[in-house]
Design an enzyme around this catalytic site. Structure first.
Site, short mmCIF file in Angstrom:
data_model
loop_
_atom_site.label_atom_id
_atom_site.label_comp_id
_atom_site.label_asym_id
_atom_site.label_seq_id
_atom_site.Cartn_x
_atom_site.Cartn_y
_atom_site.Cartn_z
N SER A 16 -39.57 18.22 34.84
CA SER A 16 -38.48 17.54 35.54
C SER A 16 -38.99 16.43 36.46
O SER A 16 -39.93 16.61 37.21
CB SER A 16 -37.68 18.54 36.37
OG SER A 16 -36.72 17.83 37.14
N ARG A 17 -38.31 15.31 36.40
CA ARG A 17 -38.65 14.19 37.27
C ARG A 17 -37.79 14.17 38.54
O ARG A 17 -37.96 13.32 39.40
CB ARG A 17 -38.49 12.88 36.52
CG ARG A 17 -39.48 12.80 35.38
CD ARG A 17 -39.35 11.60 34.50
NE ARG A 17 -40.15 11.83 33.30
CZ ARG A 17 -41.43 11.50 33.18
NH1 ARG A 17 -42.05 10.91 34.18
NH2 ARG A 17 -42.09 11.75 32.08
N LYS A 67 -26.05 24.64 32.79
CA LYS A 67 -24.92 23.89 33.34
C LYS A 67 -23.58 24.61 33.15
O LYS A 67 -22.69 24.49 33.99
CB LYS A 67 -24.85 22.49 32.73
CG LYS A 67 -26.01 21.58 33.17
CD LYS A 67 -25.87 20.19 32.60
CE LYS A 67 -27.13 19.38 32.88
NZ LYS A 67 -27.03 18.00 32.41
N ASN A 88 -23.67 20.13 37.23
CA ASN A 88 -25.10 19.81 37.38
C ASN A 88 -25.51 19.69 38.85
O ASN A 88 -26.67 19.44 39.15
CB ASN A 88 -25.46 18.52 36.63
CG ASN A 88 -25.06 17.28 37.41
OD1 ASN A 88 -24.12 17.30 38.21
ND2 ASN A 88 -25.77 16.19 37.19
N ASP A 103 -23.25 13.70 35.92
CA ASP A 103 -23.85 13.10 34.71
C ASP A 103 -23.02 11.91 34.20
O ASP A 103 -23.57 10.85 33.87
CB ASP A 103 -23.97 14.14 33.59
CG ASP A 103 -25.09 15.13 33.84
OD1 ASP A 103 -26.07 14.76 34.53
OD2 ASP A 103 -25.00 16.27 33.35
N GLY A 128 -21.91 12.91 19.05
CA GLY A 128 -22.17 14.25 19.59
C GLY A 128 -20.89 14.86 20.14
O GLY A 128 -19.93 14.14 20.45
N GLY A 131 -22.31 19.42 25.28
CA GLY A 131 -22.12 19.25 26.72
C GLY A 131 -22.35 17.82 27.19
O GLY A 131 -21.62 17.33 28.06
N MET A 219 -28.71 8.75 25.56
CA MET A 219 -28.77 9.53 26.80
C MET A 219 -30.15 10.15 27.00
O MET A 219 -30.50 10.54 28.11
CB MET A 219 -27.71 10.62 26.80
CG MET A 219 -26.28 10.10 26.95
SD MET A 219 -25.20 11.48 27.39
CE MET A 219 -23.61 10.72 27.19
#
Ligand code: ATR
Length: 279
Positions: A16-17, A67, A88, A103, A128, A131, A219
């Site tokens: 994770s950043r 989530k 989130n 998001d 898509g 989520g 994304m």
């Protein structure tokens, strides 16, 4: 002085950043806070959140795969989290746990502000029906595009999602189909919200989908082109963007919710881009 504590929780989480992004936001705005990465066992999300809250945590970001569980956990949530059915961002207050979903706002901010792509009147194709697509739908519709087409490998899921959101934007032509049904149509903005990149694949799209000056947006992000963006490049699309900007912008929206101040994202995004290129 004790710092206000925040964390991102997920599984896996080591990649994770978010800790680096929020540390930079805090430095930039002078906010006194700490932000860490928390690995929760797949069956231990609730416990991990409770433990962090009892230890004095003020808020959390929630990432894959929690989530939906976060949505089920919160006592109150924002309309955009309710529409997405996913959370989130958690904020812990005296009256319980508040859930938000930043998001979609992050996506919008990246598209409209960073990439200078106003969406009003545009023909949008959203790929898509999971989520990620669900989280983007309401904010995209709110920009009043001319049309929004939902296309998914499993067509029934795209239809169900379109049906669930149609009443939110009666003025927008919202339709759903499978990838092959897109043959012969053209779009101004094509957004990949599938998880295909995780399998190093691009959605199997018919050729000729991109109108002149169209934008291809993924994304997902990575060191080089994602498979979707590589395919768009092959199709001659010159305007392409990955989801790194969305990542930074959703973080900024969370930071704003928690601290009441909006950080400047441009420098953070540029630094992250340089870092990614060097990895
Ligand atoms: P997320 O929450 O990240 O959206 P998800 O709910 O598992 O994840 O949904 C994944 C999405 O990516 C779905 O739309 C899925 O299509 P299906 O509904 O047909 O499964 C899509 N997806 C995953 N792998 C794909 C691939 N290789 N090609 C095209 N679509 C893919």
């Amino acid at each position: 002085m004790t710092l206000d504590r925040y964390a991102v929780i997920g599984n896996p989480i080591s990649h994770s950043r978010s800790p680096a992004i929020h540390a930079e936001f805090a430095r930039q705005t002078g906010e006194q806070l700490s932000y860490e990465a928390l690995l929760a066992p797949l069956d231990g999300f609730r416990d991990a959140v409770e433990r962090f809250r009892r230890a004095g945590g003020r808020g959390m970001n929630v990432t894959v795969p929690f989530k939906l569980e976060a949505f089920a956990l919160v006592e109150r949530c924002s309309p955009r989290a309710r529409a997405a059915g996913a959370v989130n961002t958690l904020a812990f207050g005296p009256d319980g746990i508040f859930g938000d979903n930043t998001d979609g706002a992050g996506l919008l901010r990246d598209l409209v502000h960073n990439l200078d792509r106003p969406l009003e009147g545009q023909r949008i194709l959203l790929l898509g029906a999971g989520g990620a697509a669900r989280g983007g739908l309401l904010p995209l519709l709110a920009e009043r595009p001319a049309s929004l087409t939902l296309a998914n490998r499993s067509v029934a899921k795209a239809h169900a999602l379109a049906a669930a959101f149609r009443s939110h934007a009666p003025d927008v032509a919202l339709d759903a189909c499978g990838f092959i049904d897109l043959t012969g149509r053209a779009f101004d903005v094509v957004i990949n919200a599938t998880a295909a990149s995780l399998a190093n694949e691009a959605p199997q799209l018919p050729p000729g989908l991109y109108a002149a000056n169209a934008l291809a947006y993924d994304m997902m992000y990575g060191r080089g082109d994602t498979p979707f963006l590589a395919a768009a490049r092959n199709d001659g699309v010159t305007q392409r963007a990955d989801g790194l900007g969305m990542l930074v912008e959703q973080a900024a929206e969370s930071f704003l919710l928690w601290r009441g101040v909006r950080p400047d994202t441009a420098a953070v995004l540029a630094a992250l881009r340089r870092q990614l290129a060097g990895e």
